[in-house]
Design a protein around this motif. Structure first.
Motif, mmCIF file in Angstrom:
data_model
loop_
_atom_site.group_PDB
_atom_site.id
_atom_site.type_symbol
_atom_site.label_atom_id
_atom_site.label_comp_id
_atom_site.label_asym_id
_atom_site.label_seq_id
_atom_site.Cartn_x
_atom_site.Cartn_y
_atom_site.Cartn_z
ATOM 1 N N ALA A 30 0.798 -1.249 -0.084
ATOM 2 C CA ALA A 30 -0.119 -0.054 0.043
ATOM 3 C C ALA A 30 0.869 1.115 -0.110
ATOM 4 O O ALA A 30 0.543 2.246 -0.724
ATOM 5 C CB ALA A 30 -0.907 0.086 1.232
ATOM 6 N N GLY A 31 1.861 1.205 0.680
ATOM 7 C CA GLY A 31 2.837 2.345 0.861
ATOM 8 C C GLY A 31 3.605 2.515 -0.451
ATOM 9 O O GLY A 31 3.678 3.780 -0.781
ATOM 10 N N ALA A 32 3.988 1.421 -0.957
ATOM 11 C CA ALA A 32 4.714 1.798 -2.210
ATOM 12 C C ALA A 32 3.884 2.024 -3.476
ATOM 13 O O ALA A 32 4.410 3.025 -4.310
ATOM 14 C CB ALA A 32 5.339 0.255 -2.943
ATOM 15 N N LEU A 52 -4.697 1.894 -1.459
ATOM 16 C CA LEU A 52 -5.278 1.058 -2.685
ATOM 17 C C LEU A 52 -6.217 1.631 -3.600
ATOM 18 O O LEU A 52 -6.098 1.549 -4.721
ATOM 19 C CB LEU A 52 -5.628 -0.300 -2.089
ATOM 20 C CG LEU A 52 -4.303 -1.099 -1.379
ATOM 21 C CD1 LEU A 52 -4.948 -2.452 -0.915
ATOM 22 C CD2 LEU A 52 -2.971 -1.282 -2.296
ATOM 23 N N MET A 53 -7.330 2.020 -3.285
ATOM 24 C CA MET A 53 -8.465 2.557 -3.760
ATOM 25 C C MET A 53 -7.909 3.640 -4.732
ATOM 26 O O MET A 53 -8.373 3.753 -5.999
ATOM 27 C CB MET A 53 -9.745 2.761 -3.126
ATOM 28 C CG MET A 53 -10.215 1.586 -2.738
ATOM 29 S SD MET A 53 -11.401 2.094 -1.582
ATOM 30 C CE MET A 53 -12.200 0.486 -0.842
ATOM 31 N N VAL A 54 -7.283 4.696 -4.216
ATOM 32 C CA VAL A 54 -6.685 5.594 -4.857
ATOM 33 C C VAL A 54 -5.848 5.605 -5.771
ATOM 34 O O VAL A 54 -5.657 5.854 -6.896
ATOM 35 C CB VAL A 54 -6.166 6.867 -3.918
ATOM 36 C CG1 VAL A 54 -5.686 8.187 -4.493
ATOM 37 C CG2 VAL A 54 -7.375 7.111 -3.162
ATOM 38 N N GLY A 55 -4.918 4.491 -5.225
ATOM 39 C CA GLY A 55 -3.767 4.383 -6.479
ATOM 40 C C GLY A 55 -3.913 3.455 -7.518
ATOM 41 O O GLY A 55 -3.181 3.513 -8.500
ATOM 42 N N VAL A 56 -4.906 2.210 -7.361
ATOM 43 C CA VAL A 56 -5.077 1.380 -8.493
ATOM 44 C C VAL A 56 -5.312 1.870 -9.757
ATOM 45 O O VAL A 56 -4.980 1.639 -10.811
ATOM 46 C CB VAL A 56 -5.968 0.327 -7.875
ATOM 47 C CG1 VAL A 56 -6.428 -0.677 -9.080
ATOM 48 C CG2 VAL A 56 -5.322 -0.625 -6.885
ATOM 49 N N PRO A 57 -6.501 2.956 -9.692
ATOM 50 C CA PRO A 57 -6.767 3.553 -11.132
ATOM 51 C C PRO A 57 -5.607 4.114 -11.957
ATOM 52 O O PRO A 57 -5.427 3.834 -12.975
ATOM 53 C CB PRO A 57 -7.825 4.678 -10.726
ATOM 54 C CG PRO A 57 -8.397 4.239 -9.363
ATOM 55 C CD PRO A 57 -7.146 3.488 -8.671
ATOM 56 N N GLY A 58 -4.749 4.759 -11.056
ATOM 57 C CA GLY A 58 -3.583 5.520 -11.901
ATOM 58 C C GLY A 58 -2.689 4.047 -12.362
ATOM 59 O O GLY A 58 -1.949 4.325 -13.323
ATOM 60 N N LEU A 59 -2.877 3.165 -11.573
ATOM 61 C CA LEU A 59 -1.761 1.900 -12.150
ATOM 62 C C LEU A 59 -2.215 1.295 -13.349
ATOM 63 O O LEU A 59 -1.405 0.609 -14.074
ATOM 64 C CB LEU A 59 -1.747 1.025 -10.871
ATOM 65 C CG LEU A 59 -0.627 -0.182 -10.796
ATOM 66 C CD1 LEU A 59 0.617 0.455 -10.771
ATOM 67 C CD2 LEU A 59 -0.763 -1.073 -9.820
#
Length: 798
Positions: A237-239, A614-621
């Motif tokens: 999550a941090g990464a 995770l919810m905020v980061g996954v779309p950009g990933l």
């Protein structure tokens, strides 16, 4: 011949030195040389160690790095979370130092003080003041403080089982070695200290003569497990948060603030602190009741106990006895003189001999040329007097064969709750042969005033009380019956118990009162109960209780008991009050119950923080436009203060009388994980529904404010769930936290300081609507899930 005379003279001089002990000058010389017993009497961290362990922590290190990152951006207010480094450290240091002072003060009171000969006089000394070559007097129940060599003996028997594992006592002779960590089970004598301080045998083994494995703490083990899992979750999550925030279109300072805001709430910064504080406050509270806790988790352990094995004498009854009557079978005058002579042969008499000495005439000056001291294994003592033969004093059912009328009379007296000893003539002492009864010695023992209320308390809490005593079974049963202890009507003689562990465990679970129990049997009985899954506390005060105290889950010793029993116990009742045990149980329940509440709050925060990252980061990933993290570091800091930090501090110190239950980790996770999922989903939904995509700084602040309203609303609801059942102060706590949170959004100053903008009514209504839906899901988790999935899904404190 001259050489022989010179040798004899030297022997006489050495013997005289042994009687005199070291001189003041000799002691000073050894102190100057550093030959002092400088091993601490108990394991206690120094003030510097306490400061270091509270300041240089992994959590403080993480927060320090994140604070440096934030301060480098120039947004100092976003570094408010750094205050937690100072707060956590200061609060932890203050409470641990208070607990240390309490423990050290009580430890001095409880400390074994050996009797040392110096300048021809004997005095009790602090163990740390013993020097090499000191002459130390020892008697039954004394712990051997330093290594040495035996000088004089009076049928001296020493138990070295705590060091060697061998249960048989060792008969000592002049010149034999003495090992620190052993204790005297019978007789008396003197020995010279040869190795002191860190050179002593026990110090080389374990730094403490009687130190053994720490109490098993489900709370400590559970928190360690939880922190390990959290560490694994934080890494991905941090990464992802770091990648998402730094790879978007945001300016670097904003990206760093979003990254720090995502990472800070993942760390359960107060969980370990609150646990330490709860234990430390428990130590301080119990210290005020004259209860010394040698191992902090023992407070928790006693709260989980379901069987208490209590010795009779010194625990249920007072340790002092009174000589009631002497019932002679022959010459009453001779029996009285023999009884007084026997009492005078023991330089360190037990309570029975003390009562006899007080109640009989002066010592008739009979000369004893052979003495067999009392031991718990033998159940008798004796002496041979040059012109009057051999006399013994001990348990009638041990000294007399079954069927003898004198034994029947003794058992009848014991049925009334009296302690009865037999005085008899013997043809020989070692081995004992042909005992002819001379008199029955009847001693009265007084039941403690607090015994009944304590037994009643344990009964109401479904904690079984087993009375395990070396006294006659009928006498023990009479005392138990007077306390209305269940099963007291059928006391068992331990000599009839099965040797097989499984069979013994079955008997132990069914029966309540046991008499004529040897020290080894006490140890075996404790082990048998533990083999059936019971958590066993053993209480005692004598040298015969040491092995059982050591092997029980929790050992509880009386302050007036032998130094050996106090040295192996995790809890010492310095005022000898059996009624203090319920207070220890209550403290344990307070610690366990409150830490469960606190852990639920901190872990809920960790779960929703990880999931939101995770919810905020996954779309950009996966190719969508990257979303900036909805919160600033200052937002997560104030959320933590009002929904977790301040309430957790209050809850961790509050009264809590709920029974301790196994399954700490499972119960905490069954609420914190679903609650964290619901909160993360609700915050993300609110944020996405109002996030403008474009529109500048104002629109972003309004979207963040909407998500924050959702987060705080639901976090306060979780606080309300954890605080159930309500009391006036809990309702007041929740009201104050809610009012403070509302003012933060309403007042202009906090709006400017924390960058909040609730002016968009539609956004605020969206936040409340999503929060309401999330709260309904939280209540379903709390009320419905246990009924559908079974009781094991019940949250804490239901």
């Amino acid at each position: 011949m001259a050489e022989y005379v010179e040798a004899a003279t030297d022997d006489e001089r050495i013997a005289a030195d042994d009687q005199r002990g070291l001189s003041t000058a000799e002691v000073a010389a050894r102190v100057e040389q550093g030959r002092v017993n400088d091993v601490p009497a108990r394991a206690s961290r120094s003030a510097w160690e306490i400061v270091r362990s509270n300041v240089f922590t992994r959590i403080n290190a993480i927060f320090a790095v994140l604070a440096v990152i934030i301060f480098s951006t120039g947004y100092l207010l976003d570094g408010l979370f750094a205050v937690l480094i100072v707060a956590n450290s200061v609060v932890g240091i203050v409470q641990e130092l208070r607990a240390k002072r309490t423990l050290d003060r009580l430890a001095i009171v409880s400390q074994a003080r050996p009797r040392v000969r110096r300048d021809g006089r004997t005095a009790e000394l602090d163990p740390a003041k013993i020097v090499a070559d000191d002459v130390i007097e020892i008697g039954q129940g004394d712990q051997i403080i330093v290594d040495g060599q035996v000088l004089t003996v009076g049928s001296l028997e020493v138990d070295e089982s705590l060091l060697t594992g061998e249960s048989d006592s060792v008969l000592k002779h002049p010149g034999d070695p003495m090992l620190s960590g052993s204790f005297v089970v019978a007789g008396a004598g003197t020995y010279r200290a040869t190795r002191v301080g860190r050179e002593a045998y026990a110090a080389r083994l374990a730094q403490e003569a009687s130190r053994f494995t720490l109490v098993n703490s489900e709370l400590r083990n559970g928190i360690n497990t939880i922190l390990k899992v959290i560490t694994y979750l934080m890494v991905p999550a941090g990464a992802l948060s770091i990648y998402n925030q730094l790879s978007g279109d945001q300016p670097l300072p904003d990206a760093l603030r979003g990254m720090v805001a995502a990472l800070v709430p993942m760390v359960p910064e107060g969980l370990i602190l609150m646990t330490s504080i709860a234990f430390a406050v428990g130590v301080i509270r119990l210290g005020r009741r004259q209860c010394l806790v040698n191992e902090l988790p023992a407070i928790e352990g006693l709260a989980r106990v379901d069987v208490v094995c209590a010795d009779k004498t010194g625990t249920l009854t007072e340790n002092t006895l009174r000589l009631s009557t002497i019932r002679p079978f022959g010459d009453a005058a001779e029996s009285g003189l023999a009884l007084a002579a026997l009492a005078a042969t023991d330089p360190r008499p037990n309570p029975s001999l003390q009562a006899i000495a007080r109640g009989t005439p002066e010592n008739p000056a009979w000369h004893a040329d052979q003495v067999v001291p009392f031991s718990s294994a033998r159940k008798w003592s004796g002496a041979h007097f040059a012109e009057h033969g051999s006399w013994v004093l001990g348990a009638p059912d041990v000294l007399l064969a079954e069927g003898r009328p004198e034994r029947a009379e003794a058992e009848g007296l014991a049925d009334a709750g009296l302690r009865v000893l037999l005085l008899g003539r013997a043809r020989a002492l070692e081995p004992l042969r042909a005992v002819a009864p001379a008199a029955l010695i009847v001693l009265e023992q007084r039941i403690r005033d607090d015994a009944q209320s304590t037994v009643d308390y344990f009964g109401s809490e479904q904690v079984a009380v087993k009375v395990i005593s070396g006294d006659n079974a009928a006498s023990v049963g009479a005392v138990a019956r007077s306390l209305t202890l269940p099963g007291a009507g059928t006391p068992l003689d331990a000599r009839t118990l099965p040797e097989d562990r499984e069979e013994l465990a079955t008997v132990m679970e069914k029966a309540t009162v046991f008499g004529r129990v040897t020290p080894d049997q006490k140890r075996t009985m404790v082990a048998a109960l533990r083999s059936r899954g019971h958590t066993v506390a053993m209480t005692g005060d004598g040298v015969n209780d040491v092995l059982a105290l050591k092997d029980a889950d929790i050992g509880v010793a009386m302050g007036s008991g032998s130094p050996a029993s106090r040295s192996v116990a995790q809890i010492v009742l310095l005022d000898n009050a059996f009624a203090t045990l319920p207070q220890v149980v209550a403290e344990g329940r307070r610690v366990i119950g409150n830490i469960e509440r606190v852990a639920t709050l901190f872990l809920t925060k960790t779960v929703y923080s990880v999931l939101l990252a995770l919810m905020v980061g996954v779309p950009g990933l996966i190719g969508f436009d990257a979303l900036p993290y909805p919160f600033l570091p200052r937002h997560v800091t104030i959320t933590g203060w009002f929904t977790i930090g301040l309430p957790a501090f209050v809850l961790s110190l509050a009264p809590n009388a709920e029974r301790a239950r196994p399954g700490f980790v499972g119960r905490v996770l069954r609420l914190s994980v679903p609650a964290g999922i619901v909160i993360a989903a609700a915050c993300f939904t609110s944020y996405v529904l109002v996030y403008p995509g474009t529109g500048g700084q104002t629109a972003q602040v309004q979207a963040s404010t909407t998500a924050l309203i959702t987060l705080i609303s639901m976090a306060l609801w979780v606080l309300g769930i954890v605080a159930r059942p309500y009391t006036w102060w809990k309702a007041g706590l929740i009201t104050v936290m809610t009012a403070t949170s509302v003012l933060m959004f309403v007042l202009p100053l906090p709006q400017r300081l924390f960058l909040l903008d609730p002016s968009q009514v539609g956004h605020t209504l969206t936040a409340f609507a999503v929060s309401a839906a999330g709260i309904v899901l939280l209540e379903i988790v709390w009320w419905v899930a246990p009924r559908v999935l079974g009781p094991r899904w019940a949250g804490p404190h239901r």
